[in-house]
Write an enzyme that holds these catalytic residues in place. Structure first.
Site, PDB file in Angstrom:
ATOM      1  N   ALA A 196       0.844  -1.195   0.000  1.00 14.50           N
ATOM      2  CA  ALA A 196       0.000   0.000   0.000  1.00 14.50           C
ATOM      3  C   ALA A 196       0.879   1.244   0.000  1.00 14.50           C
ATOM      4  O   ALA A 196       1.548   1.547   1.001  1.00 14.50           O
ATOM      5  CB  ALA A 196      -0.931   0.003   1.206  1.00 14.50           C
ATOM      6  N   ASN A 203       1.430   5.528  -1.460  1.00 15.08           N
ATOM      7  CA  ASN A 203       0.715   6.797  -1.380  1.00 15.08           C
ATOM      8  C   ASN A 203      -0.292   6.971  -2.503  1.00 15.08           C
ATOM      9  O   ASN A 203      -1.269   7.706  -2.355  1.00 15.08           O
ATOM     10  CB  ASN A 203       1.716   7.956  -1.411  1.00 15.08           C
ATOM     11  N   THR A 204      -0.069   6.306  -3.622  1.00 16.08           N
ATOM     12  CA  THR A 204      -0.941   6.459  -4.784  1.00 16.08           C
ATOM     13  C   THR A 204      -1.750   5.215  -5.084  1.00 16.08           C
ATOM     14  O   THR A 204      -2.938   5.304  -5.415  1.00 16.08           O
ATOM     15  CB  THR A 204      -0.098   6.825  -6.023  1.00 16.08           C
ATOM     16  N   ILE A 258      -2.572   0.815  -4.211  1.00 14.54           N
ATOM     17  CA  ILE A 258      -2.446  -0.421  -3.443  1.00 14.54           C
ATOM     18  C   ILE A 258      -2.171  -1.532  -4.444  1.00 14.54           C
ATOM     19  O   ILE A 258      -3.019  -1.858  -5.278  1.00 14.54           O
ATOM     20  CB  ILE A 258      -3.727  -0.743  -2.657  1.00 14.54           C
ATOM     21  N   GLY A 282      11.560   2.860   6.427  1.00 13.72           N
ATOM     22  CA  GLY A 282      10.279   2.602   5.792  1.00 13.72           C
ATOM     23  C   GLY A 282      10.131   1.134   5.442  1.00 13.72           C
ATOM     24  O   GLY A 282      11.028   0.534   4.838  1.00 13.72           O
ATOM     25  N   ALA A 283       8.999   0.549   5.822  1.00 12.18           N
ATOM     26  CA  ALA A 283       8.814  -0.886   5.627  1.00 12.18           C
ATOM     27  C   ALA A 283       8.861  -1.267   4.152  1.00 12.18           C
ATOM     28  O   ALA A 283       9.308  -2.368   3.800  1.00 12.18           O
ATOM     29  CB  ALA A 283       7.493  -1.326   6.253  1.00 12.18           C
ATOM     30  N   ASP A 284       8.408  -0.376   3.268  1.00 12.81           N
ATOM     31  CA  ASP A 284       8.467  -0.678   1.838  1.00 12.81           C
ATOM     32  C   ASP A 284       9.907  -0.717   1.346  1.00 12.81           C
ATOM     33  O   ASP A 284      10.266  -1.568   0.520  1.00 12.81           O
ATOM     34  CB  ASP A 284       7.632   0.323   1.036  1.00 12.81           C
ATOM     35  N   ARG A 285      10.746   0.184   1.852  1.00 11.49           N
ATOM     36  CA  ARG A 285      12.161   0.175   1.467  1.00 11.49           C
ATOM     37  C   ARG A 285      12.837  -1.106   1.957  1.00 11.49           C
ATOM     38  O   ARG A 285      13.650  -1.701   1.242  1.00 11.49           O
ATOM     39  CB  ARG A 285      12.871   1.400   2.038  1.00 11.49           C
ATOM     40  N   THR A 303       8.789  25.086 -22.971  1.00  8.42           N
ATOM     41  CA  THR A 303       8.680  25.051 -21.512  1.00  8.42           C
ATOM     42  C   THR A 303       8.274  23.683 -20.990  1.00  8.42           C
ATOM     43  O   THR A 303       8.808  23.211 -19.981  1.00  8.42           O
ATOM     44  CB  THR A 303       7.679  26.120 -21.036  1.00  8.42           C
TER      45      THR A 303
END
Length: 238
Positions: free
Chosen positions: A7, A9-10, A12, A95-98, A170
């Site tokens: 899960a 930030n964007t 799951i 961080g658990a994901d890392r 740009t």
């Protein structure tokens, strides 16, 4: 049967595994706007969840899996796991994901490597040849950089652009600047490792970064989920 959930930030991300092969994988937004869709008849005996999302998202996951509530385990960072040592000053604060991604990376390489997770944020982590998560850095992700420029300035738009070595409009200037910032961070961190150390790349922005990274690059879209799989297998073996 295993169910592994990542899960972020964007999104799951989730996948099923029978102990030998991946059975399915899918993703839904982290804003709880769409349900998890598990195949008919799939009944996990163990569910491992890694989350950097907010409490609302975590509660949504628990509600979706209420039928298997007793099977849910929330993956946390530890001082050591699966042969990899955690060199963070406070190992439980990583961080658990890392940590899950690093475990999978170590199992793939069993040597020095750089782990790049390019999502909402970009994390760039060093694993040494002797099996230590040595540390790493966190930067805004590619899309966050673009949006920050649009929010923080009066004249710069949030517009689609393309990478150019010398941008002449740009939109391309914004995209190229943000991409170069990401690639520059990766190059600096990679300089701390032997020249032949591979870069293991994961996350939604991985395709945009891949061609700009020199040397051996291995794209692994389910790296965090693989880390959960390795954890489950190692504990089962124990």
């Amino acid at each position: 049967m295993y169910l592994f959930i990542d899960a972020g930030n964007t999104r799951i991300k989730y996948a099923g595994h029978d102990g030998a092969d991946w059975l399915f994988h899918d993703a839904v937004p982290s804003d709880a706007s769409a349900p998890l869709k598990l195949p008919a008849g799939f009944a996990p005996q163990r569910i491992l969840v890694v989350s950097v999302a907010d409490a609302i998202c975590n509660a949504f996951i628990e509600a979706q899996l209420a039928s298997w509530a007793e099977c849910i385990e929330w993956f946390r960072s530890t001082p050591e796991r699966c042969g990899l040592r955690n060199g963070y000053e406070e190992p439980t604060q990583l961080g658990a994901d890392r940590w899950a991604g690093a475990i999978a990376a170590w199992q793939h390489v069993k040597g020095a490597c750089l782990v790049v997770a390019a999502g909402t944020a970009t994390t760039i982590d060093v694993i040494t040849a002797d099996g230590v998560f040595a540390g790493g850095c966190i930067a805004p992700g590619l899309e966050m950089m673009r949006r920050a420029l649009a929010r923080g300035t009066a004249a710069l738009p949030l517009a689609a652009g393309h990478f150019e070595a010398l941008p002449r409009n740009t939109a391309d200037a914004i995209f190229s600047g943000c991409l170069n910032a990401q690639l520059g961070s990766i190059a600096r961190m990679r300089g701390r490792l032997p020249d032949d150390a591979p870069v293991l790349l994961t996350g939604g922005a991985a395709p945009a970064l891949r061609d700009g990274i020199d040397g051996n690059v291995v794209e692994l879209p389910r790296l965090v989920l693989e880390g959960l799989l390795w954890t489950a297998r190692s504990e089962q073996g124990a």
